[in-house]
Design a protein around this motif. Structure first.
Motif, PDB file in Angstrom:
ATOM      1  N   MET A  65      44.317  37.109  40.174  1.00  0.00           N
ATOM      2  CA  MET A  65      42.859  37.201  40.142  1.00  0.00           C
ATOM      3  C   MET A  65      42.336  37.779  38.824  1.00  0.00           C
ATOM      4  O   MET A  65      41.290  37.360  38.332  1.00  0.00           O
ATOM      5  CB  MET A  65      42.392  38.054  41.329  1.00  0.00           C
ATOM      6  N   LEU A  66      43.063  38.737  38.249  1.00  0.00           N
ATOM      7  CA  LEU A  66      42.582  39.357  37.007  1.00  0.00           C
ATOM      8  C   LEU A  66      42.666  38.397  35.824  1.00  0.00           C
ATOM      9  O   LEU A  66      42.000  38.598  34.809  1.00  0.00           O
ATOM     10  CB  LEU A  66      43.359  40.646  36.700  1.00  0.00           C
ATOM     11  N   ALA A 106      42.023  35.106  36.171  1.00  0.00           N
ATOM     12  CA  ALA A 106      41.144  33.959  36.438  1.00  0.00           C
ATOM     13  C   ALA A 106      39.747  34.233  35.864  1.00  0.00           C
ATOM     14  O   ALA A 106      39.308  35.383  35.806  1.00  0.00           O
ATOM     15  CB  ALA A 106      41.065  33.714  37.940  1.00  0.00           C
ATOM     16  N   PRO A 107      39.035  33.182  35.449  1.00  0.00           N
ATOM     17  CA  PRO A 107      37.672  33.380  34.961  1.00  0.00           C
ATOM     18  C   PRO A 107      36.741  33.769  36.115  1.00  0.00           C
ATOM     19  O   PRO A 107      36.999  33.423  37.272  1.00  0.00           O
ATOM     20  CB  PRO A 107      37.283  32.028  34.378  1.00  0.00           C
ATOM     21  N   ASP A 108      35.655  34.478  35.769  1.00  0.00           N
ATOM     22  CA  ASP A 108      34.709  34.924  36.798  1.00  0.00           C
ATOM     23  C   ASP A 108      34.192  33.764  37.650  1.00  0.00           C
ATOM     24  O   ASP A 108      33.987  33.927  38.856  1.00  0.00           O
ATOM     25  CB  ASP A 108      33.507  35.629  36.149  1.00  0.00           C
ATOM     26  N   VAL A 128      36.724  33.130  40.307  1.00  0.00           N
ATOM     27  CA  VAL A 128      36.794  34.276  41.226  1.00  0.00           C
ATOM     28  C   VAL A 128      35.607  34.266  42.186  1.00  0.00           C
ATOM     29  O   VAL A 128      35.774  34.365  43.407  1.00  0.00           O
ATOM     30  CB  VAL A 128      36.840  35.607  40.431  1.00  0.00           C
ATOM     31  N   THR A 161      43.750  40.215  47.899  1.00  0.00           N
ATOM     32  CA  THR A 161      44.571  39.526  46.899  1.00  0.00           C
ATOM     33  C   THR A 161      45.509  40.539  46.271  1.00  0.00           C
ATOM     34  O   THR A 161      45.137  41.695  46.049  1.00  0.00           O
ATOM     35  CB  THR A 161      43.709  38.791  45.857  1.00  0.00           C
ATOM     36  N   ASN A 162      46.739  40.103  46.029  1.00  0.00           N
ATOM     37  CA  ASN A 162      47.760  40.954  45.440  1.00  0.00           C
ATOM     38  C   ASN A 162      47.976  40.540  44.001  1.00  0.00           C
ATOM     39  O   ASN A 162      48.064  39.348  43.704  1.00  0.00           O
ATOM     40  CB  ASN A 162      49.072  40.821  46.213  1.00  0.00           C
ATOM     41  N   ILE A 163      48.091  41.530  43.135  1.00  0.00           N
ATOM     42  CA  ILE A 163      48.267  41.271  41.709  1.00  0.00           C
ATOM     43  C   ILE A 163      49.558  41.948  41.273  1.00  0.00           C
ATOM     44  O   ILE A 163      49.640  43.179  41.258  1.00  0.00           O
ATOM     45  CB  ILE A 163      47.059  41.808  40.919  1.00  0.00           C
ATOM     46  N   GLY A 164      50.583  41.136  41.007  1.00  0.00           N
ATOM     47  CA  GLY A 164      51.858  41.698  40.546  1.00  0.00           C
ATOM     48  C   GLY A 164      52.797  42.020  41.694  1.00  0.00           C
ATOM     49  O   GLY A 164      52.386  42.232  42.830  1.00  0.00           O
ATOM     50  N   LYS A 200      36.899  42.898  39.657  1.00  0.00           N
ATOM     51  CA  LYS A 200      37.814  42.356  38.647  1.00  0.00           C
ATOM     52  C   LYS A 200      37.731  43.183  37.357  1.00  0.00           C
ATOM     53  O   LYS A 200      38.748  43.533  36.770  1.00  0.00           O
ATOM     54  CB  LYS A 200      37.474  40.885  38.371  1.00  0.00           C
ATOM     55  N   ASP A 235      51.238  48.731  37.247  1.00  0.00           N
ATOM     56  CA  ASP A 235      52.049  47.519  37.208  1.00  0.00           C
ATOM     57  C   ASP A 235      51.437  46.413  38.048  1.00  0.00           C
ATOM     58  O   ASP A 235      51.809  45.254  37.923  1.00  0.00           O
ATOM     59  CB  ASP A 235      53.451  47.828  37.735  1.00  0.00           C
ATOM     60  N   MET A 252      48.112  45.642  41.353  1.00  0.00           N
ATOM     61  CA  MET A 252      46.804  45.999  41.896  1.00  0.00           C
ATOM     62  C   MET A 252      46.604  45.260  43.212  1.00  0.00           C
ATOM     63  O   MET A 252      46.952  44.090  43.321  1.00  0.00           O
ATOM     64  CB  MET A 252      45.754  45.510  40.884  1.00  0.00           C
ATOM     65  N   ILE A 258      43.472  44.213  45.639  1.00  0.00           N
ATOM     66  CA  ILE A 258      42.013  44.160  45.750  1.00  0.00           C
ATOM     67  C   ILE A 258      41.718  43.602  47.130  1.00  0.00           C
ATOM     68  O   ILE A 258      42.017  42.447  47.426  1.00  0.00           O
ATOM     69  CB  ILE A 258      41.397  43.333  44.612  1.00  0.00           C
TER      70      ILE A 258
END
Lengths: 136, 136
Positions: free
Chosen positions: A51-52, A54-56, A59, A86-89, B67, B80, B82, B84
């Motif tokens: 998500m981080l 991706a463009p606004d 999102v 949403t999970n990031i990483g 974001k 590392d 996140m 959300i």
């Protein structure tokens, strides 16, 4: 359209069996390994790692779709609540490195046929029931 | 501005001590009971019980802000990953019945000073360090 080789969410063939909705920016699919009944994913059509990245515009559009299918799931499945996450990483539990939003209906009384740990695949019957319920 | 009596997220006095950011639609505050270092919340200025009750304009704006602060947290805290997420209803773990998005930085190595269960409050020192880092 930016696609990534060997990314399962970039592979339209792989996901079409569980697809509920598609537009120019995203798709809604059933999670093959549902945490609970009606677990869906909103996935971007373009490949972004998360998500981080991706463009606004992607999102914001995808969260509008997540809200729409969250509301539909509350009504059609009579769920008592919902997790939209949403999970990031990897440290956050992200498994497929392609931006996706989880829509997870929550129930005061869990449906026993969904009371399994993770990594058990949804049955064909469960899948088809849900597809019939949500496909427009 | 629609506010709800006895809602702690409608009470500007209560939250201003941990506020990082504010605009016409939302605020970013530190979670008083952080799951991990840098745990923040994006809360709506108007009262909506949850994300599914909020209008699309509020939802999309707040995820843009989530974001932005998610990216800032990755950089400033060198996290590392996140999470959300937003919880809808008690069955999903929602505690304050006012729409808020959790921004939870994740670390391969957890900071021991944040390695506590839930319901332990952030210390004044931890709070002030984070406010200095994130306030614009």
């Amino acid at each position: 359209m930016m696609k990534k080789k060997d990314c399962i969410f970039c592979d339209d063939e792989q996901i079409k069996a569980t697809m509920i909705f598609e537009d120019a920016q995203c798709k809604v699919i059933l999670d093959k390994f549902p945490t609970d009944k009606g677990h869906m994913l909103v996935i971007s059509n373009e490949h972004y790692d998360n998500m981080l990245e991706a463009p606004d515009t992607a999102v914001t559009h995808m969260y509008k779709i997540a809200k729409r299918y969250g509301k539909l799931a509350m009504m059609k499945l009579k769920s008592d609540g919902m997790t939209i996450t949403t999970n990031i990483g990897r440290s956050a539990g992200q498994i497929v490195m392609h931006f996706h939003i989880h829509i997870i209906p929550r129930y005061d009384q869990k449906d026993p046929s969904y009371d399994f740990g993770s990594h058990r695949e949804i049955s064909k019957e469960q899948r088809d029931n849900l597809l019939n319920m949500f496909k427009e």
